[in-house]
Design an enzyme around this catalytic site. Structure first.
Site, short mmCIF file in Angstrom:
data_model
loop_
_atom_site.label_atom_id
_atom_site.label_comp_id
_atom_site.label_asym_id
_atom_site.label_seq_id
_atom_site.Cartn_x
_atom_site.Cartn_y
_atom_site.Cartn_z
N GLU A 1 16.85 1.95 75.60
CA GLU A 1 16.16 1.06 74.66
C GLU A 1 14.66 0.99 74.92
OE1 GLU A 1 18.42 -2.55 74.80
OE2 GLU A 1 20.04 -1.70 73.60
N LYS B 1 15.03 2.77 80.31
CA LYS B 1 15.63 1.49 80.63
C LYS B 1 16.99 1.69 81.29
CE LYS B 1 16.98 -2.91 78.44
NZ LYS B 1 17.42 -3.51 77.18
N GLN B 2 17.74 2.64 80.76
CA GLN B 2 19.12 2.81 81.19
C GLN B 2 19.54 4.24 80.94
OE1 GLN B 2 19.40 0.37 77.54
NE2 GLN B 2 21.57 0.62 77.94
N ASP C 1 28.88 -1.07 74.06
CA ASP C 1 29.38 -1.25 75.43
C ASP C 1 30.89 -1.15 75.48
OD1 ASP C 1 26.99 -2.60 74.82
OD2 ASP C 1 27.21 -4.01 76.47
#
Lengths: 784, 784
Positions: free
Chosen positions: B488, B592-593, B362
């Site tokens: 993920e 998920k993202q 991140d």
């Protein structure tokens, strides 16, 4: 070659002529006695020295928490672990003032013999104590295959050259200290003292201890009773406490006198029955055994085994080691399954605590195929055990978002105990393996009541699982993505060929059995739409094939992966999983154990001979056999593609896995699946046996090291006998109605009065097959 | 929309007008003060009530064992966990005989204000005790960005309408009890009382406690000193013990009188320095702070922040919530990074214990891109921290059988702390993310010393990792198999597009920098052969593309997988990972993202506009945003493909993640990456900023809810200012040499004396984009 001098080669027994303390734990495993219900490791009567004391009761376990630093949905929170229960084998001996302990004094002679025909483990030892008293101890031990709750020991001691005073303490000992317990303090606390005392009592020569397990709530009763025969001076006293019951015999033995004690031991356990019920059950079993008496129990055991060998023996001529190993294997396979009745057959049987006492797919895929043709009744029991866990498997399926039933990867009583899901839950093939064992048994035995209930349930619920796990893609192919096949050096792959072909078979067989028993199917909510779905999925199952290489891809994309650097891997870096991270193993072409090759054995008709040859050559070059579930399968396909010497080499590896302690962990228990592999390599490898549309087909071809081979096996209530020679094979029927068989694609009939002799196929020229650097199996040479 | 009435909308501060105990823990996170070195949660001065007391020092952690029921090679044996250190915020107050506690008596008024320009958290409360004594407390708190070891509080109390006697206890408290500690007894034992006392001392108004952590062996010193201003009656006493130091002030206050205490708190910690050294360091910091005084520290803080806002402010006009959220985000990002200097920037900054205080990718992928253009000096520090862990990363690579460096998935001081390797170690992309942050910083700042040392090392060692991780297949393609991308809900996949494109960039940039600094490269053993290998791998990197669907496949085979049953998934089954097993998530098309969509942002030039549109439409329909690292990226690409309203909706979600507690876990700390995403969505989304061959390119287009937007950012020592209106954008240079920029593909130059006005591109017709059932972001409406 049996590398350790401890064991001698003998066709009908395993004999140890000297006591080597360095192989004590291994010996305890290979000399273990069991009936599938009770397991006694081959510990010395006097308890010490020991490698690993072990007394196991099938289904007696303790739960322990499964820790996760990062948990996930659906991870099992606790696991089941087999526990060492009350030791009833213990008979301690004091000679004058010295405890009999082979580490002190002098062992004049030692012999232990495990006799495969009598089912007895006998021991004969002459010993001089440190202070010079000489004795001979003869003990014979059995775990009864007829009286399944009972084990017994005939123990006798006599002086060698001078009178001695002896004290014999026959014991029940609970919560023995175990060497090398877990380093996890929580697990250790649970498993070090697993039994909580509930009652102890003694009277005359009898004593009983009742305990329960703290967390799993199982009640375990152990009892002993004795018959004694000694000189007039013999005295006896009895006492009991929470974790110890002891009968003490004292006698002064003149030369020529002896003290002989028959010890009967009985066990009873239950998750439901009350303390008095369990206690009384144990004492009732003892009473029955006492009535039968030692000689009676010996006779029963012999008769039970005579029956077994009459229909299941494999006689190997020309290679005495393999001859012995074949019977050693069959004996232990029988021990593991004979009276399991309603319980699992664990990967180690009841011979040691390895793998926590869990049962895996090994049972259905390696052990049951052998028992199906040698002791079929045990297979029905084993599959009924799976059936008894169906509700748990359905709940697990629901938790995982699937229909039908998901059977656990590893378990004792049915709950998933695998804490590493990529090599556990994701190995959905266990469902198809169970289905395969079911259809094999049904086909080979023709047990109708079993078929319409147990088989239908198991096949239908696993078929439902496959149907919900897979899906039809935009091209109509039925895909099964993100699963793990037998090869544990790959995981979470798409369309593993083994899994997909086994699922296909599962779906087709489920459809067939549902159509065969329409009303039973209807009761289970199986309608024609569901059957059609199963068949459509089966017909369109996706089987990845690499057109460029001309081989099947173990899973989609597998053949695109980098090939493992075998040349850069040294011998001491095997097994790879102890020296390399999973991420690296999973992403490369390296195979732990037969996977696509196993598919070519079990789903033989799905491959043509050219594919088999090319596939075998391809996968041989990348298979490292870091699992004991591999050599036998490689033996089978090696024989099929024409390399009978390679088949023989792999047979040797499978057969000697435990006798030679090839994987250095026989101390934790025997590798039952590899033992089963001995039979598989002989029968499906050398004799080329396959089930082909309800018939047995053979294609025999002997390796040069074996002169002849005689195989007895059961098929549809018949006992068939094959006698393989170098040139020809003679088929005969020992019992039962005439039956059709196939020899090298030729169908023929054999009946009791008419043996049939067929010429073996000529050896094809063996293709060039190679293994990864350093991983070639040891070449098996002619022993003569 | 700010859903909780607790916080009022204000362009330059976050204001709480009533104290809602139900959002206490969230408030403690959003009101947290930090300088990246020290973190103080927004706990009330008096300690109670609290959600979660928290005082964190960057790099102060304890190790704890990582348990595995089934361990594997290379699994980390222990992890690092941030600990709550000595609390220096505590100022307790006794009013007559009643402790000041807002849960009792009556709160007449309450206000807390976090001021983004002053960097102060102030509190103003009027309270009547249960026995009727009324007081006003005003406290103002700071964690200094100028004196990085120091925090300070100005605390004053005065009577409301009647004289009161007050006792103020200013404390240092170690080993505070924490609510909701771990259920693992071993972890709990370690983390409940992490600090072992080494020394305590006090003198006058000063006290110091020195502790060490038991396992990680870190020494932590905390000290306080005070200036007091009160009536003549004021008394003071001091005491210290192992875990508590306390200065007690007593005063009788007439109406119109007040007691004012300035509390200076300093921290020092080290793995190496001696007890006297750490103790003296703390007292020296205190002495420096006392000399500066409260007013001086307030001025310093203001000046520091004025500098920051002058070059990094984003002013949003027309949507006051976003206007506030944009500055709130920038303020917290700055707090996390400003003085971290040689330490990590964790995912939660120093605002809470979430994710164990670990830093992930991140930081490099979301936080540093913002700081690169707003506070570039902090980026150099953050990357130097990564560089300081290079030796550990090289050792990890060796353990994993790779060359170069493998940086940890999650860590505090550099060791891999992930215990679930499929979503940890397998996410090798973290290496490329670091490399990307390095090249972005180098390109945007032009820091030569950094480039030839830090950048070269980081780029080369990550390039070496990629080169050894991937391989050229039989078609010559460079494949990277068995890795996990940003999404993920997939893991251990082959040729993840994001990973492969980021690796390609990593390899190319490493080659370029090595060629740019040949002698430095040579020192590191980088020769022309190695550079050629990197370039060949980059050129032939495999990027899977589904020709039938006309979209990129997130990883090889991904688009063949079954699509998740979104219609059958209810709202309360999100986030999916709490309700579905990994095996199911991994094998289906559910994201998920942003993963492929993130690749389209960061590696924009690798995709043509048609691909971007089709890919975005395809992945939008299967992306559930169960991660806070997603909305901002979706905002960026939504804007690029022409759906500016969708960009605006996602901006809203990213911006209000913590202010609205969208994921219900702001209590554990702020989502720094999502906060960074506010800036990213505005600057890369609405303003369309991309780095294009060393230049900044923009393609501004305002959503209807925003009237105008003013962005200040740093680029190559220049401060650029963009003023976006509905029709046009004006570019000006606040400071620095003239610079070339790109507006909608048109290159132009801007200088301090010549702003440039450009017409915005017209809105293209927005394509039809849809999200999974129930997962559409909340539509952001015009607020006016």
């Amino acid at each position: 070659m049996i590398t350790h001098p401890a064991y001698a080669v003998d066709p009908w027994c395993l004999r140890e002529r000297t006591l080597h303390l360095d192989v004590l734990a291994q010996s305890e495993s290979v000399f273990a006695l069991s009936n599938g219900h009770i397991g006694w490791r081959g510990n010395l009567d006097e308890g010490e020295p020991h490698g690993l004391p072990g007394t196991y009761l099938n289904g007696v376990y303790e739960t322990r928490p499964l820790p996760y630093a990062e948990a996930g949905f659906g991870y099992p929170e606790s696991g089941e672990t087999v526990i060492n229960v009350t030791n009833g084998k213990l008979i301690r001996l004091l000679v004058d003032d010295q405890p009999f302990d082979v580490r002190y004094g002098e062992v004049l002679s030692h012999e232990r013999v495990l006799d495969f025909r009598s089912g007895l483990l006998s021991r004969d030892v002459e010993w001089i104590s440190p202070s010079g008293s000489g004795i001979r101890v003869r003990s014979t031990r059995m775990v009864s295959m007829v009286q399944r709750s009972v084990a017994a020991i005939c123990y006798q001691v006599e002086p060698l050259s001078d009178a001695v005073r002896v004290v014999v303490q026959s014991e029940l000992q609970s919560n023995e200290a175990l060497p090398g317990a877990s380093s996890d303090p929580r697990a250790s606390a649970i498993l070090d003292n697993p039994l909580v005392s509930e009652e102890h009592r003694c009277c005359d020569a009898r004593a009983v201890l009742v305990h329960r397990t703290a967390r799993s709530g199982l009640r375990v009763g152990a009892g002993m009773d004795h018959l004694v025969d000694g000189p007039q001076s013999t005295n006896m006293s009895v006492e009991s406490a929470a974790d110890l019951a002891r009968i003490t015999f004292t006698a002064s033995l003149e030369v020529g006198e002896r003290l002989r004690i028959i010890k009967f031991v009985a066990y009873g356990w239950s998750a439901q029955r009350s303390l008095p019920a369990v206690r009384d059950q144990v004492e009732a079993s003892l009473a029955g055994a006492v009535q039968t008496g030692w000689a009676g129990m010996v006779d029963e055991q012999r008769a039970y085994l005579d029956d077994f060998w009459a229909s299941g023996d494999v006689e190997v001529v020309g290679d005495p080691e393999i001859a012995q190993a074949a019977r050693f294997s069959l004996f232990h396979i029988l021990q593991a399954g004979s009276r399991a009745e309603g319980r699992a057959i664990p990967a180690k049987g009841l011979t040691g605590p390895g793998y926590d006492g869990h049962a895996f797919w090994d049972t259905e895929s390696f052990v049951l195929p052998v028992l199906t043709y040698t002791a079929p009744a045990t297979v029905a029991h084993a599959l009924r055990w799976r059936h008894s866990t169906l509700e748990m498997a359905k709940e697990r399926a629901t938790q995982l978002g699937l229909k039908g039933a998901v059977f656990p990867w590893r378990t004792i009583v049915g709950a998933e105990c695998s804490s590493y899901w990529p090599a556990g839950t994701a190995a959905f093939h266990v469902g198809a393996d169970i289905a395969d064992a079911v259809t094999r048994y049904v086909s080979a035995d023709g047990d109708d009541a079993f078929e319409r209930r147990v088989a239908l349930d198991l096949l239908a619920e696993t078929a439902r699982m496959w149907w919900s796990l897979g899906y039809h893609d935009r091209e109509g192919r039925f895909r099964i993505d993100g699963v793990t096949g037998p090869d544990e050096y790959s995981a979470i792959a798409d369309n593993n060929v083994y899994t997909n072909l086994m699922a296909k078979h599962n779906l087709v067989c489920a459809a067939q059995i549902a159509e065969r028993y329409p009303s039973d199917a209807q009761e289970r909510g199986i309608d024609s739409t569901e059957i059609a779905q199963w068949l459509r999925a089966a017909q369109s199952i996706f089987v990845p094939y690499d057109e460029v290489l001309g081989v099947h891809s173990q899973a989609e994309g597998f053949t695109d992966h980098e090939v493992w650097d075998f040349a850069g891997t040294s011998d001491d870096q095997y097994p790879l999983l102890l020296h390399y991270p999973y991420y690296d193993l999973y992403r490369k072409q390296v195979v732990k154990q037969a996977d696509l090759v196993l598919a070519m054995h079990l789903r033989s008709d799905e491959f043509d001979s050219g594919q088999k040859l090319r596939n075998f050559a391809y996968y041989e070059a990348i298979t490292v056999r870091d699992s004991s579930l591999s050599a036998c399968t490689q033996a089978v396909i090696a024989a099929e593609i024409g390399d009978i010497q390679l088949c023989y080499d792999y047979l040797g590896e499978a057969a000697l896995m435990d006798l030679d302690d090839i994987e250095h962990n026989t101390r934790d228990g025997l590798h039952l699946a590899s033992l089963a592999g001995t039979w598989i390599a002989i029968v499906a490898g050398i004799a080329g046996m396959r089930e082909r549309s309800g018939t047995l087909a053979f294609a025999p071809r002997l390796p040069v090291g074996i002169t002849s081979l005689c195989i007895r096996m059961m098929f549809r209530k018949r006992c068939i006998r094959l006698e393989l020679g170098a040139e020809s094979t003679t088929y005969s029927l020992v019992s039962g109605e005439p039956v059709e068989l196939i020899h090298c694609d030729e169908v023929f009939q054999v009946s009791m009065d008419r043996p049939v002799r067929k010429l073996n196929a000529s050896n094809p020229s063996a293709p060039a097959i190679s293994q990864p650097y350093g991983r070639r199996p040891e070449k098996r040479c002619v022993q003569r």
